[in-house]
Write a protein that holds these residues in place. Sequence first.
Motif, PDB file in Angstrom:
ATOM      1  N   GLN A  37      13.015 -23.180 -19.670  1.00 37.48           N
ATOM      2  CA  GLN A  37      12.620 -22.174 -20.645  1.00 37.48           C
ATOM      3  C   GLN A  37      13.847 -21.465 -21.192  1.00 37.48           C
ATOM      4  O   GLN A  37      14.950 -21.591 -20.657  1.00 37.48           O
ATOM      5  CB  GLN A  37      11.684 -21.144 -19.989  1.00 37.48           C
ATOM      6  N   TYR A  82      13.533 -14.713 -17.907  1.00 34.63           N
ATOM      7  CA  TYR A  82      12.991 -15.716 -18.807  1.00 34.63           C
ATOM      8  C   TYR A  82      12.454 -15.058 -20.070  1.00 34.63           C
ATOM      9  O   TYR A  82      12.069 -13.895 -20.079  1.00 34.63           O
ATOM     10  CB  TYR A  82      11.855 -16.489 -18.132  1.00 34.63           C
ATOM     11  N   ASP A 112       9.417 -15.579 -22.968  1.00 32.18           N
ATOM     12  CA  ASP A 112       8.173 -16.293 -23.252  1.00 32.18           C
ATOM     13  C   ASP A 112       8.221 -16.763 -24.707  1.00 32.18           C
ATOM     14  O   ASP A 112       7.592 -16.186 -25.601  1.00 32.18           O
ATOM     15  CB  ASP A 112       6.976 -15.375 -23.019  1.00 32.18           C
ATOM     16  N   LYS A 159       7.592 -19.735 -27.465  1.00 31.63           N
ATOM     17  CA  LYS A 159       6.814 -20.950 -27.718  1.00 31.63           C
ATOM     18  C   LYS A 159       7.134 -21.454 -29.120  1.00 31.63           C
ATOM     19  O   LYS A 159       7.349 -20.659 -30.044  1.00 31.63           O
ATOM     20  CB  LYS A 159       5.332 -20.672 -27.582  1.00 31.63           C
ATOM     21  N   GLY A 217       4.523 -28.320 -20.923  1.00 27.78           N
ATOM     22  CA  GLY A 217       4.488 -26.979 -20.371  1.00 27.78           C
ATOM     23  C   GLY A 217       3.311 -26.797 -19.445  1.00 27.78           C
ATOM     24  O   GLY A 217       2.656 -27.767 -19.021  1.00 27.78           O
ATOM     25  N   GLU A 251       3.146 -21.419 -20.590  1.00 33.24           N
ATOM     26  CA  GLU A 251       4.618 -21.457 -20.688  1.00 33.24           C
ATOM     27  C   GLU A 251       5.022 -22.817 -21.252  1.00 33.24           C
ATOM     28  O   GLU A 251       4.582 -23.851 -20.767  1.00 33.24           O
ATOM     29  CB  GLU A 251       5.284 -21.255 -19.334  1.00 33.24           C
ATOM     30  N   GLU A 252       5.869 -22.778 -22.251  1.00 31.59           N
ATOM     31  CA  GLU A 252       6.394 -24.026 -22.818  1.00 31.59           C
ATOM     32  C   GLU A 252       7.766 -24.329 -22.222  1.00 31.59           C
ATOM     33  O   GLU A 252       8.609 -23.442 -22.096  1.00 31.59           O
ATOM     34  CB  GLU A 252       6.515 -23.908 -24.343  1.00 31.59           C
ATOM     35  N   GLU A 253       7.965 -25.590 -21.853  1.00 31.29           N
ATOM     36  CA  GLU A 253       9.275 -26.010 -21.358  1.00 31.29           C
ATOM     37  C   GLU A 253      10.119 -26.506 -22.528  1.00 31.29           C
ATOM     38  O   GLU A 253       9.665 -27.308 -23.322  1.00 31.29           O
ATOM     39  CB  GLU A 253       9.116 -27.123 -20.309  1.00 31.29           C
TER      40      GLU A 253
END
Length: 488
Positions: A324, A347, A349, A351, A398, A485-487
């Motif tokens: 992330q 982190y 957040d 996207k 994700g 959560e997007e990787e």
Amino acid sequence: MGRDLSGTIRSFLIILALSTCCFTTAPPDLQARVEQLEKYYVEIKEHLEAKIIDLETKVVRLEAKVIDLETKVVRLEAKVEKQDSLLAVLKKGHKPLKENVDINQHRRQNATLRTCHEIHVANPSYPSGMYWIDPDGQGIGDPPIHVYCEMEAEQSDVKDTTSILHDSESQMDIGNCTEPGCYSRPIKYYASDRQIEALIQLSTYCHQNIMYHCRKTPLNFDGFAYAWWNDKDGERHEFSNRSTTCDQLAYTEGYDLQYVVDNVSLPITRIHFSNPSKGFGQHQVSRLRCRGKAKTEAMPRSCEDLWRMGHNLNGIYSVKGAKQMETVFCQFDKRPNEQDFQKRIGYQDIKTQPVYFSVQKLEEFSEVLTPIPFDRDLVNIGGAMDSHSGVFTAPFTGTYFFSFAGLAVFKGKGNVFAFLCSSGVELKRIPQFNVNYSGLIYLSPITIQSPLRLQAGDKVWINFIFRNAVLFGGEGTIFSGWLLEEEI
């Protein structure tokens, strides 16, 4: 000149002898005096002949020196003529000396580029020469440094090279000390350690070499080191253990070349030699040369990547973490290997785009092992849910969360199973419901919830197995999901 003097003396003695013969009764002391004069004559002759030979030798040497000086004068006159022509050219296009000094000082104080590579990229027409650069960043750290930039070389491995000068570039004699490493010389660079370290980190690679001219002065002999060099941390590095003219103690003059390309060890800070066999040794250390631009990711992963890209203002930045985006504080007035250069905050957040959906099943459904289709889209942001087929396709890799809730209508005895499936694999299963009220209609809630880690393109749906039961449609039968959560 010697023949004339000898003839004069000989004539004098002949006249003296004839005069003596004319007197038949010459005194005894006169005869003795003639003999004494003859003796003096021999001594004077020998002395004068030796002097004449010595003078003739000196005359030959002087003539040779005159010829040598005349040759040197011709060369000097040629050099003076060349310098005069260069000076004339310089006077045409250059400003007064004081103004040039002011310009040079201004360039030093306002050096914005960090390497010769950056200077060449900014303006490929610049010639080779001395330039001011600031590897550790403009306005922070140490003052700019004066370096030599090779801009015009045809070889690709030389062009854009930044060279840092030092005080040991010429050949220097090691003297006559005999103990291993007894001759020791520190290398003083015309740049601070911080600026040198920054230049090395910014470059693709750097190198130096040590040239050693020798005669009977070994670097290594009988498995024992007589010479070595120290790296930037003071660590000792011995010369390559291979047989050279130096190590063979040969009477003929030879040389050894030590080539150092390890960015971690550079620069060379001190050299050590010895002369145990009373031979001859001279060392020569090249400039520290660095070229190219260190490779960085298209998206920075750390404060060091940002620094290599040219950022030099302390502050909070976004970088790409393992999965992330992360927020970090970069303190660019420190070097990447110094403490607190980078502080991780946490982190983010972030996207690519929002993804969430909620769909309803309004009609009854009783088909077995078939994705449940839905009749109404309450919301479908990102368009990842196909309600008609009942299949959700993950747009990004994700973590997602899914939830299903509904009612099953049982008629008599029966049971029901519900499955959350991803790409055909059963992932989650609700408990089995058994109904034993024969002849009665029984309503039972069905719920299933789960977070799932999906790769982009993975598919998710709901499967059922009904026995004497039907999924009861209505506003309460809802399938929902969203991207947590997007990787990156």
